[in-house]
Design a protein around this motif. Structure first.
Motif, PDB file in Angstrom:
ATOM      1  N   ASN A  89      -1.637  -5.049  15.827  1.00 14.45           N
ATOM      2  CA  ASN A  89      -0.951  -6.261  16.285  1.00 14.45           C
ATOM      3  C   ASN A  89       0.339  -6.536  15.519  1.00 14.45           C
ATOM      4  OD1 ASN A  89      -2.877  -6.780  18.180  1.00 14.45           O
ATOM      5  ND2 ASN A  89      -3.683  -8.611  17.205  1.00 14.45           N
ATOM      6  N   ASN A  90       0.620  -5.746  14.472  1.00 17.22           N
ATOM      7  CA  ASN A  90       1.761  -6.047  13.592  1.00 17.22           C
ATOM      8  C   ASN A  90       1.639  -7.477  13.066  1.00 17.22           C
ATOM      9  OD1 ASN A  90       4.090  -5.721  12.118  1.00 17.22           O
ATOM     10  ND2 ASN A  90       5.480  -5.861  13.866  1.00 17.22           N
ATOM     11  N   SER A  91       0.511  -7.763  12.427  1.00 13.72           N
ATOM     12  CA  SER A  91       0.172  -9.123  12.029  1.00 13.72           C
ATOM     13  C   SER A  91       1.103  -9.650  10.942  1.00 13.72           C
ATOM     14  CB  SER A  91      -1.278  -9.177  11.542  1.00 13.72           C
ATOM     15  OG  SER A  91      -2.164  -8.849  12.578  1.00 13.72           O
ATOM     16  N   CYS A  92       1.041 -10.964  10.777  1.00 14.62           N
ATOM     17  CA  CYS A  92       1.941 -11.621   9.827  1.00 14.62           C
ATOM     18  C   CYS A  92       1.193 -12.617   8.956  1.00 14.62           C
ATOM     19  CB  CYS A  92       3.055 -12.345  10.570  1.00 14.62           C
ATOM     20  SG  CYS A  92       3.997 -11.318  11.685  1.00 14.62           S
ATOM     21  N   GLY A  93       0.968 -13.817   9.506  1.00 15.57           N
ATOM     22  CA  GLY A  93       0.381 -14.899   8.733  1.00 15.57           C
ATOM     23  C   GLY A  93       1.438 -15.647   7.940  1.00 15.57           C
ATOM     24  N   ALA A  94       0.983 -16.676   7.244  1.00 10.60           N
ATOM     25  CA  ALA A  94       1.912 -17.533   6.498  1.00 10.60           C
ATOM     26  C   ALA A  94       2.629 -16.778   5.395  1.00 10.60           C
ATOM     27  CB  ALA A  94       1.148 -18.725   5.915  1.00 10.60           C
ATOM     28  N   THR A  95       1.975 -15.781   4.800  1.00  7.39           N
ATOM     29  CA  THR A  95       2.573 -15.066   3.666  1.00  7.39           C
ATOM     30  C   THR A  95       3.739 -14.176   4.077  1.00  7.39           C
ATOM     31  OG1 THR A  95       0.960 -13.277   3.929  1.00  7.39           O
ATOM     32  CG2 THR A  95       0.396 -15.048   2.385  1.00  7.39           C
ATOM     33  N   ALA A  96       3.922 -13.965   5.381  1.00  6.11           N
ATOM     34  CA  ALA A  96       5.047 -13.139   5.832  1.00  6.11           C
ATOM     35  C   ALA A  96       6.391 -13.754   5.453  1.00  6.11           C
ATOM     36  CB  ALA A  96       4.973 -12.934   7.341  1.00  6.11           C
ATOM     37  N   GLN A  97       6.396 -15.042   5.131  1.00  7.63           N
ATOM     38  CA  GLN A  97       7.633 -15.668   4.654  1.00  7.63           C
ATOM     39  C   GLN A  97       8.140 -14.942   3.408  1.00  7.63           C
ATOM     40  OE1 GLN A  97       8.837 -18.528   6.325  1.00  7.63           O
ATOM     41  NE2 GLN A  97      10.729 -18.202   5.185  1.00  7.63           N
ATOM     42  N   ARG A  98       7.213 -14.484   2.582  1.00  6.13           N
ATOM     43  CA  ARG A  98       7.569 -13.753   1.364  1.00  6.13           C
ATOM     44  C   ARG A  98       7.559 -12.244   1.574  1.00  6.13           C
ATOM     45  NH1 ARG A  98       3.376 -12.133  -3.320  1.00  6.13           N
ATOM     46  NH2 ARG A  98       4.821 -11.029  -4.712  1.00  6.13           N
ATOM     47  N   THR A  99       6.519 -11.743   2.249  1.00  4.94           N
ATOM     48  CA  THR A  99       6.278 -10.300   2.248  1.00  4.94           C
ATOM     49  C   THR A  99       6.693  -9.604   3.532  1.00  4.94           C
ATOM     50  OG1 THR A  99       4.025 -10.540   3.122  1.00  4.94           O
ATOM     51  CG2 THR A  99       4.294 -10.682   0.733  1.00  4.94           C
ATOM     52  N   GLY A 100       6.959 -10.366   4.596  1.00  5.60           N
ATOM     53  CA  GLY A 100       7.290  -9.748   5.865  1.00  5.60           C
ATOM     54  C   GLY A 100       6.052  -9.401   6.672  1.00  5.60           C
ATOM     55  N   LYS A 101       6.279  -8.783   7.805  1.00  2.00           N
ATOM     56  CA  LYS A 101       5.212  -8.406   8.726  1.00  2.00           C
ATOM     57  C   LYS A 101       4.540  -7.123   8.245  1.00  2.00           C
ATOM     58  CE  LYS A 101       8.334  -8.009  12.002  1.00  2.00           C
ATOM     59  NZ  LYS A 101       9.584  -8.465  11.392  1.00  2.00           N
ATOM     60  N   VAL A 102       3.489  -6.730   8.947  1.00  2.00           N
ATOM     61  CA  VAL A 102       2.805  -5.477   8.607  1.00  2.00           C
ATOM     62  C   VAL A 102       3.771  -4.307   8.660  1.00  2.00           C
ATOM     63  CG1 VAL A 102       1.106  -3.813   9.456  1.00  2.00           C
ATOM     64  CG2 VAL A 102       0.464  -6.204   9.185  1.00  2.00           C
ATOM     65  N   VAL A 103       4.663  -4.283   9.656  1.00  2.45           N
ATOM     66  CA  VAL A 103       5.600  -3.168   9.787  1.00  2.45           C
ATOM     67  C   VAL A 103       6.471  -3.027   8.545  1.00  2.45           C
ATOM     68  CG1 VAL A 103       7.470  -4.480  10.884  1.00  2.45           C
ATOM     69  CG2 VAL A 103       7.182  -2.041  11.406  1.00  2.45           C
ATOM     70  N   ASP A 104       6.654  -4.108   7.822  1.00  2.00           N
ATOM     71  CA  ASP A 104       7.462  -4.063   6.597  1.00  2.00           C
ATOM     72  C   ASP A 104       6.655  -3.628   5.387  1.00  2.00           C
ATOM     73  OD1 ASP A 104       9.698  -5.240   8.004  1.00  2.00           O
ATOM     74  OD2 ASP A 104       8.621  -7.153   7.894  1.00  2.00           O
ATOM     75  N   ASN A 105       5.364  -3.400   5.569  1.00  3.43           N
ATOM     76  CA  ASN A 105       4.472  -3.113   4.439  1.00  3.43           C
ATOM     77  C   ASN A 105       3.611  -1.878   4.684  1.00  3.43           C
ATOM     78  OD1 ASN A 105       4.567  -5.766   2.547  1.00  3.43           O
ATOM     79  ND2 ASN A 105       4.785  -6.362   4.689  1.00  3.43           N
ATOM     80  N   ILE A 106       4.125  -0.961   5.503  1.00  4.20           N
ATOM     81  CA  ILE A 106       3.414   0.287   5.797  1.00  4.20           C
ATOM     82  C   ILE A 106       4.213   1.452   5.230  1.00  4.20           C
ATOM     83  CG2 ILE A 106       2.731   1.879   7.638  1.00  4.20           C
ATOM     84  CD1 ILE A 106       0.854  -0.412   7.486  1.00  4.20           C
ATOM     85  N   ALA A 107       3.564   2.264   4.416  1.00  3.09           N
ATOM     86  CA  ALA A 107       4.213   3.475   3.903  1.00  3.09           C
ATOM     87  C   ALA A 107       4.010   4.640   4.877  1.00  3.09           C
ATOM     88  CB  ALA A 107       3.657   3.835   2.526  1.00  3.09           C
ATOM     89  N   ARG A 108       2.753   4.864   5.260  1.00  4.06           N
ATOM     90  CA  ARG A 108       2.456   5.970   6.185  1.00  4.06           C
ATOM     91  C   ARG A 108       1.217   5.620   6.995  1.00  4.06           C
ATOM     92  NH1 ARG A 108       1.136  11.327   3.734  1.00  4.06           N
ATOM     93  NH2 ARG A 108      -0.140  10.053   2.314  1.00  4.06           N
ATOM     94  N   LEU A 109       1.075   6.305   8.123  1.00  2.00           N
ATOM     95  CA  LEU A 109      -0.116   6.191   8.948  1.00  2.00           C
ATOM     96  C   LEU A 109      -0.634   7.585   9.279  1.00  2.00           C
ATOM     97  CD1 LEU A 109       0.954   3.501  11.605  1.00  2.00           C
ATOM     98  CD2 LEU A 109      -0.490   3.131   9.585  1.00  2.00           C
TER      99      LEU A 109
END
Length: 963
Positions: A141-161
């Protein structure tokens, strides 16, 4: 060889094609319903690879599913559903220096955070469903939540799949340098072909991607074609993030981690309305909050109606809308300075960080709070997560409200508006009419108009929950025909046969197809119900439809004293969650005519799913949609065995009729004989077999019942008035010493104690076994016997939580129009409630204990609460630890019923028993529930004995007298 046989022979996992499993997975948290072909629960990622191989051989579509909380319909399909959440849950490796970890798709976010705790790192994105959402689902879902304000979405926190294509191609992917690309190209395999075609697709559409993709923080709609652009390093992992199981199966993920911020503080700002709160967002963003959430007074109203977060709501500042601005840092001074700089900048003077956790729960409760609001139309997803640029948010909300009014969705106040305002994302549930043809047509028209509105603002239809079926057909309005054509070409690269979650995103089903309700929904109606379901219009169908799929019942830990759902916590099976059982009951009513469950109340599949329901009532308190599975189970069992009592298990007779048996044993003075028989090896085995119960210790009958003792002793006057001490079956015939202690405490507090002259019963054991006709007859007799006392305003004091809960809850649900029942409901109190709320000036005796633990009975948690007990113990000088153990696992008759022993013990082994083993032998264990004390007595190897609050206070009284 057929599909099912091949899966069972070749896949290491659970292969479930039965009616119950298919029904449990027929929907997610959305408006949609599609019956799966079957369910595969692989034990390893490699087993999932084999499952896809088998599906390919039989040309069967595949859908990967995590926590099943998707709101756009992407987790429901006529496909083989692969559920990763039971077994594929490993954290495989952590590289602290690189700040990365490798996980399997099924690991739950909160569990990952727990395992990473010692590293000082965590995964950044955190949806509100963090207690039960899986990493694989978050990636889908490329999730986010409230913490995405600091860390960004899942797409911004993936190294590899590590991904698997339907054709069997398997590889790791991530950012791709030119050298990486050349190396892949030289191999000339299927992966090289994929990469070559992806590069061609990127080059063809690069200009249009840059032109049409919204430049906003929360663009979730569409595929991430922008991840292929050179400025994003041809990131194939980024491309596949948010693809909703329509392109590949994700086997493992290497996640980028962030440093844990040890100190946080929260500033809550009040505004006249939600629009002006949104207008203030751009001025707050330069202060770099780690979260910036907005909510309106309507959300607070909804929570107030549903009695959610009562304490926290009182901490909110004045206003009709609120911004919750959270700051984080490594030191307290730094975080306080950040908050103060914000306050100085906007002209405010103070904030109160003391209630941050409670206030944050107000925001996290949004989805549950806005569903099934009493005396309000039902609300639904559909347009629940649109997003625009933060500096245009206020204007967008004004226009959206106008659209609500135009379509008649605003009533007096309109749908609640809340969300991640710092990133322009708005959550809402709308009172669509999804029951009639005209209502469904209006829903379609609204969705089209809302899509045009967001496109006008340069926003995204989805800012968090994805497109799925809700918004798939609307994508041309946002991206244009060319880019939607590019989405189709991307789908063809990875899944040319359209076997991966078909009908979502690309070539989507219409947004008004496959509706879970819809104008043709016509569930079977049986008006001969025992419970009256007053909050559901007297309809069992509406009650079964309460579940909104948020999945809070699938939690893996009992956070903040929550209880539900103990059987899921042990089995990790969907059909043993409150949500899964609700789905089966919904399907049992066969509102669409194509349900796999066709035998109604006689359904064996539904009975099997309900069999491991402990009737703990945890969902009655913990479920945000107020699903009451204990009541539904009792109703179902009553109908399931109606007209065929011989089919009932023997335990329904031995345990259900326990009050009658206990009275007979006491009246005939057979306690010594019965106790000897049930505790002599050979005779006890025979007794257990005859009773049809599990082989465990049978509780001892008391030599003298509580009522017999009390009437022999006589009542004594008191200056505060008269209170009836309810002699429940468990206290009266098994543990009368607790009743005696209660009499001692109550008389010391100034009350005159009385008891009914003859044996009576609340009907609990008949209710829990679904013998509701008998339960109602017995309860009616009890209510009539207590009528004079309660009509005079007298209080009834309950000692056994499960029996007290019948008077406080079940009785009113069975007889909502009976005024004496209502009086009994209002005037039944616990011992602690009587002493703290109805005994002015009472000071409990000081209780001298070194260490104390409290196992709160699940019915007390759900119905009466434990606040009064906590207050009373504090006044008595007791510092007590309330165990986060949930239900003890015995749950009245459940732990004695045949086939339940393993689950009963496993529930106790989650928290209760390990904590008791770690406790000193002298530790006081407070356990007001008979079942809790029985479980502790039988299973605790440390020899601890559960004591009732009445015993604890009576012992203190005697000690004070001796002194």
């Amino acid at each position: 060889m057929d599909l099912v046989t091949s899966l069972r022979e070749r896949v290491d996992g659970e292969i479930r094609f039965d009616a119950g499993s298919r029904a449990a997975y027929s929907t997610d948290a959305s408006n949609f319903r599609q019956m799966p072909i079957g369910v595969v629960i692989p034990r390893t990622p490699e087993a999932a690879v084999e499952a896809v191989a088998v599906a390919r051989e039989f040309d069967a579509p595949v859908l990967s599913r995590g926590g099943g909380t998707s709101l756009a319909g992407q987790c429901t399909n006529t496909a083989i559903v692969i559920d990763w959440s039971k077994y594929c849950t490993r954290l495989e490796s952590v590289d602290v220096n690189a700040r990365t970890c490798v996980v399997q798709s099924g690991i739950v976010l909160d569990e990952l955070s727990r395992q990473l705790a010692d590293t000082g790192l965590r995964y950044g994105p955190e949806p509100a469903t963090h207690m039960n959402c899986t990493i694989g689902g978050m990636i889908g879902n490329n999730s986010c939540g409230a913490t995405a304000q600091r860390t960004g979405k899942v797409v911004d926190n993936i190294a590899r799949l590590e991904v698997l294509l339907y054709d069997g191609t398997r590889f790791w992917c991530g950012e791709t340098t030119d050298d990486d690309y050349a190396r892949i190209e030289r191999r000339g395999d299927l992966r090289a072909s994929v990469y070559r075609r992806l590069r061609h697709l990127r080059d063809t559409y690069a200009d249009r991607i840059r032109e049409r993709y919204p430049d906003i923080p929360r663009r979730m709609s569409g595929y991430n074609l922008d991840s292929l652009l050179p400025e994003h390093d041809f990131d194939v992992a980024g491309l596949l993030t948010g693809s909703e199981s329509t392109l590949v199966t994700i086997l493992r993920a290497e996640l980028e981690l962030v440093t844990v911020l040890n100190e946080r503080t929260l500033v809550v700002l009040g505004f006249p309305d939600i629009y002006r709160a949104a207008d203030a967002v751009p001025a707050i963003l330069p202060h770099d909050p780690i979260a910036l959430e907005g909510m309106d007074a309507r959300l607070i109203r909804d929570e107030q109606i549903k009695h959610l977060n009562d304490k926290a709501r009182g901490e909110l500042p004045k206003g009709h809308a609120y911004l919750m601005v959270q700051f984080g840092a490594s030191t307290k001074d730094e975080v306080e300075q950040q908050a103060q700089r914000l306050l100085d900048g906007i002209g405010e003077s103070e904030h109160d960080p003391a209630h941050e956790d409670e206030l944050w729960q107000v925001r996290e409760a949004g989805l549950g709070a806005t569903a099934h609001i009493p005396n309000h139309p039902d609300t639904f997803e559909g347009w629940e997560d649109s997003a625009v640029a933060p500096d245009r948010l206020g204007d967008y909300l004004r226009r959206l409200q106008g659209l609500y009014q135009e379509f008649g969705y605003a009533d007096n106040t309109g749908p609640s508006l809340y969300g991640h305002f710092g990133q322009g994302c708005v959550h809402t549930r709308i009172p669509f009419d999804l029951y009639t043809t005209n209502g469904v047509a209006a829903y379609r028209q609204f969705m089209q108009r809302a899509a045009d509105l967001v496109a006008e603002f340069g926003g995204s239809f989805s800012g968090e929950h994805g497109d799925g079926q809700s918004r798939g057909e609307l994508l041309p309005r946002m991206f244009g025909a060319d880019l939607v054509d590019a989405f189709g070409k991307l789908k063809a690269i990875f899944d040319p046969g359209d076997k991966m979650n078909p009908g979502k995103v690309v070539h989507p089903s219409p947004l008004d197809d496959h509706l879970r309700l819809g104008s043709s929904w016509a569930p079977a109606v049986d008006q001969r119900l025992h419970f009256h379901y007053p909050h559901d219009g007297g309809s069992f169908a509406e009650a079964a439809n309460r579940c909104v799929g948020v999945g809070k019942c699938r939690q893996h830990t009992n956070s903040k004293g929550a209880v539900m759902c103990p059987s899921y916590q042990v089995t990790k099976d969907e059909e043993h969650s409150t949500r899964g059982r609700a789905r089966l009951l919904f399907e049992m009513l066969d509102g669409h005519g194509d349900s796999p469950i066709q035998d109604g109340w006689r359904s064996g599949a539904v009975k099997d799913a309900l069999d491991l329901c402990l009737s703990c009532k945890g969902c009655k308190a913990d479920c945000p949609a107020d699903v009451d599975m204990a009541t539904y189970k009792a109703e179902f069992l009553a109908h399931h065995y109606q007209g065929r009592p011989w089919r009932r298990p023997r335990s329904d007779l031995s345990m259900g009729w326990l009050p009658t048996i206990a009275h007979a044993v006491s009246r005939l003075r057979l306690s010594r004989i019965v106790n000897a028989a049930t505790h002599t090896p050979l005779l006890s085995t025979l007794a257990i077999a005859l009773a049809g119960v599990e082989k465990r210790q049978i509780p001892l009958f008391a030599r003298e019942s509580l009522q017999h003792w009390f009437h022999r002793r006589g009542s004594r006057p008191g200056h505060r008035g008269t209170a009836v001490l309810w002699p429940d079956t468990f206290t009266g015939f098994f543990h009368p010493h607790i009743g005696k202690a209660a009499v001692e405490v109550l008389e010391d507090a100034g009350w005159q104690v009385t008891m009914p002259a003859r044996p009576l019963c609340c009907g609990l054991t008949w209710i829990s076994t679904g013998q509701l006709t008998t339960a109602k007859r017995i309860l009616t007799r009890t209510v009539r016997a207590l009528a004079r006392h309660v009509r005079a305003g007298g209080l009834v004091v309950g000692l056994e939580p499960s029996c007290t809960a019948v008077f406080r809850s079940d009785a009113l649900d069975l007889f909502p129009g009976d005024h004496d029942v209502r009086r009994l409901h209002e005037q039944t109190v616990t011992l602690a409630e009587l002493l703290t709320e109805h005994t002015d000036g009472y000071q409990p005796p000081p209780v001298a204990v070194d260490q104390a633990l409290a196992q709160v009975h699940c019915h007390q948690h759900a119905i009466m609460g434990w606040d009064a007990d906590r207050t009373l113990l504090r006044q008595a000088g007791v510092h007590i630890e309330q165990l986060e153990s949930g239900c003890c696992g015995l749950a009245d008759n459940f732990g004695f019923e045949r086939g339940h022993l393993d689950v009963s013990k496993a529930c106790a082994e989650r928290v209760l028993l390990p904590r008791l083993r770690a406790a000193a032998p002298s530790t006081t264990v407070l356990a007001d529930g008979f079942s809790c004390r029985t479980q502790i007595h039988e299973l605790d190897s440390g020899g601890h004995k559960g004591v009732h609050l009445a015993e604890l206070l009576a012992q203190a009284l005697r000690a004070r007298t001796r002194d």
